[in-house]
Design a protein around this motif. Structure first.
Motif, PDB file in Angstrom:
ATOM      1  N   GLN A  26      -1.733 -13.898 -11.896  1.00 42.81           N
ATOM      2  CA  GLN A  26      -0.687 -13.402 -12.775  1.00 42.81           C
ATOM      3  C   GLN A  26       0.561 -14.270 -12.623  1.00 42.81           C
ATOM      4  O   GLN A  26       0.595 -15.200 -11.818  1.00 42.81           O
ATOM      5  N   ALA A  27       1.599 -13.963 -13.408  1.00 42.22           N
ATOM      6  CA  ALA A  27       2.810 -14.786 -13.419  1.00 42.22           C
ATOM      7  C   ALA A  27       3.440 -14.883 -12.033  1.00 42.22           C
ATOM      8  O   ALA A  27       3.989 -15.921 -11.657  1.00 42.22           O
ATOM      9  N   GLN A  28       3.361 -13.820 -11.242  1.00 39.37           N
ATOM     10  CA  GLN A  28       3.971 -13.838  -9.923  1.00 39.37           C
ATOM     11  C   GLN A  28       3.230 -14.744  -8.938  1.00 39.37           C
ATOM     12  O   GLN A  28       3.715 -14.997  -7.831  1.00 39.37           O
ATOM     13  N   ASP A  29       2.058 -15.236  -9.340  1.00 44.56           N
ATOM     14  CA  ASP A  29       1.284 -16.138  -8.483  1.00 44.56           C
ATOM     15  C   ASP A  29       1.619 -17.605  -8.722  1.00 44.56           C
ATOM     16  O   ASP A  29       0.962 -18.495  -8.171  1.00 44.56           O
ATOM     17  N   LEU A  30       2.649 -17.890  -9.539  1.00 42.72           N
ATOM     18  CA  LEU A  30       2.987 -19.266  -9.896  1.00 42.72           C
ATOM     19  C   LEU A  30       3.295 -20.111  -8.667  1.00 42.72           C
ATOM     20  O   LEU A  30       2.822 -21.248  -8.551  1.00 42.72           O
ATOM     21  N   LYS A  31       4.081 -19.582  -7.731  1.00 36.57           N
ATOM     22  CA  LYS A  31       4.443 -20.342  -6.528  1.00 36.57           C
ATOM     23  C   LYS A  31       3.219 -20.633  -5.671  1.00 36.57           C
ATOM     24  O   LYS A  31       3.105 -21.707  -5.070  1.00 36.57           O
ATOM     25  N   LEU A  32       2.285 -19.669  -5.610  1.00 40.16           N
ATOM     26  CA  LEU A  32       1.052 -19.874  -4.849  1.00 40.16           C
ATOM     27  C   LEU A  32       0.224 -20.992  -5.457  1.00 40.16           C
ATOM     28  O   LEU A  32      -0.284 -21.870  -4.746  1.00 40.16           O
ATOM     29  N   VAL A  33       0.096 -20.983  -6.788  1.00 43.23           N
ATOM     30  CA  VAL A  33      -0.645 -22.035  -7.488  1.00 43.23           C
ATOM     31  C   VAL A  33       0.021 -23.383  -7.248  1.00 43.23           C
ATOM     32  O   VAL A  33      -0.648 -24.395  -7.011  1.00 43.23           O
ATOM     33  N   THR A  34       1.355 -23.411  -7.282  1.00 43.82           N
ATOM     34  CA  THR A  34       2.101 -24.646  -7.043  1.00 43.82           C
ATOM     35  C   THR A  34       1.804 -25.204  -5.659  1.00 43.82           C
ATOM     36  O   THR A  34       1.522 -26.404  -5.500  1.00 43.82           O
ATOM     37  N   ALA A  35       1.846 -24.337  -4.642  1.00 45.61           N
ATOM     38  CA  ALA A  35       1.591 -24.776  -3.272  1.00 45.61           C
ATOM     39  C   ALA A  35       0.180 -25.333  -3.116  1.00 45.61           C
ATOM     40  O   ALA A  35      -0.030 -26.374  -2.481  1.00 45.61           O
ATOM     41  N   VAL A  36      -0.803 -24.658  -3.718  1.00 46.25           N
ATOM     42  CA  VAL A  36      -2.193 -25.117  -3.630  1.00 46.25           C
ATOM     43  C   VAL A  36      -2.360 -26.465  -4.307  1.00 46.25           C
ATOM     44  O   VAL A  36      -3.032 -27.375  -3.784  1.00 46.25           O
TER      45      VAL A  36
END
Length: 302
Positions: free
Chosen positions: A266-276
């Motif tokens: 979801q949108a709140q997972d953007l930072k997690l996707v960025t880090a990965v």
């Protein structure tokens, strides 16, 4: 993913491609870790939005944003070159100070541009296409112009001196290059480009916000690293083009990940996707070299 969402990812990728070019100048050309961009991007947005609301031509507001960003970069470089403050700490100090400066510029935490003309307004009337096509086309044209100008500059005598400063500052100084001046010019240019991206961002999204610069440095670095991992960097031209391609790939991958229902992000997972993505981009070149080395060893053994 719908066509509008895909074009939106391309649009954002092109926009942050400008940021990536600025980050490339500081991190790769000058070897100067600069966190000022987290403050110079909202500074460009705040300057442009405030000028437009005050009745200034949107194109002139871009010039104002570029000058403001360059001044922010000059402060960081001056703290490092003249006062001897560590580059990383100097950029953090400037970034913190810019938060208050940006509030002063806008007079409030955000500045809306609803109903105001922007640099994209004339092109929306000129190009007979839906709005979601016009912005990426205009941004692509801006990127092409910036790539040409940047590569011409980096191929000039000053640009070569700047590149030499980043590779080996002591050797460059021994050859008569004013390394302090090169840092001042380079960091000012880097933040001027980031501020330009902020101004365009504000005009696209319809306003400037004091928090819009949070995490910009991570996005810029991700674009640079991803571009280097997927594109040739044998020449400075290819390296700069790789920054833009890396930015577009980054935004498209993020958009696909967030729009893929089977992944469940979801949108709140953007930072997690960025880090990965950053981790993958940083480890991919090393893994590829190891795989090529093992393949060559097996080939030699046979």
């Amino acid at each position: 993913m719908s066509l509008i969402a895909f074009l939106g990812a391309i649009e954002t990728g092109l926009l942050f491609g400008i940021v990536a070019l600025g980050v490339f100048i500081s991190f790769r050309v000058l070897d100067f870790p600069d966190l000022t961009v987290d403050g110079s991007l909202p500074m460009g947005a705040a300057t442009s939005a405030t000028l437009i609301v005050a009745g200034v031509n949107p194109f002139l507001s871009l010039l104002g944003a570029i000058i403001a960003g360059a001044l922010a970069g000059l402060v960081t470089a001056w703290l490092n070159v003249r006062l001897g403050i560590l580059h990383l700490l100097a950029s953090i100090l400037t970034m913190i100070a810019l938060y208050s400066v940006n509030l002063r510029i806008m007079g409030k935490p955000n500045q809306a541009l609803l109903g105001e003309e922007t640099v994209f307004t004339p092109f929306e009337k000129l190009i007979d296409l839906p709005y979601y096509w016009v912005t990426p086309i205009v941004l692509f044209a801006v990127i092409v112009v910036l790539l040409i100008l940047l590569n011409l500059f980096l191929s000039s005598e000053t640009g070569l001196g700047m590149r030499a400063t980043g590779v080996n500052g002591r050797m460059a100084a021994a050859q008569g290059i004013n390394t302090g001046k090169m840092k001042l010019v380079g960091i000012a240019l880097s933040n001027a480009m980031v501020a330009l991206a902020g101004a365009l961002f504000a005009q696209i999204q319809g306003g400037a916000d004091i928090t819009m610069g949070v995490g910009v440095i991570v996005v810029g670095l991700a674009a640079v690293i991803l571009g280097e991992a997927t594109f040739s960097t044998r020449t400075i031209i290819l390296a700069t083009i790789g920054c833009v391609i890396g930015s577009i790939l980054y935004r498209v991958v993020v958009a696909v990940a967030l729009n893929a229902d089977f992944i469940g992000l979801q949108a709140q997972d953007l930072k997690l996707v960025t880090a990965v993505l950053v981790v993958l981009a940083m480890t991919l070149p090393g893994a590829r070299q190891k795989w090529a080395k093992r393949k060559s060893v097996k080939g030699a053994g046979q």
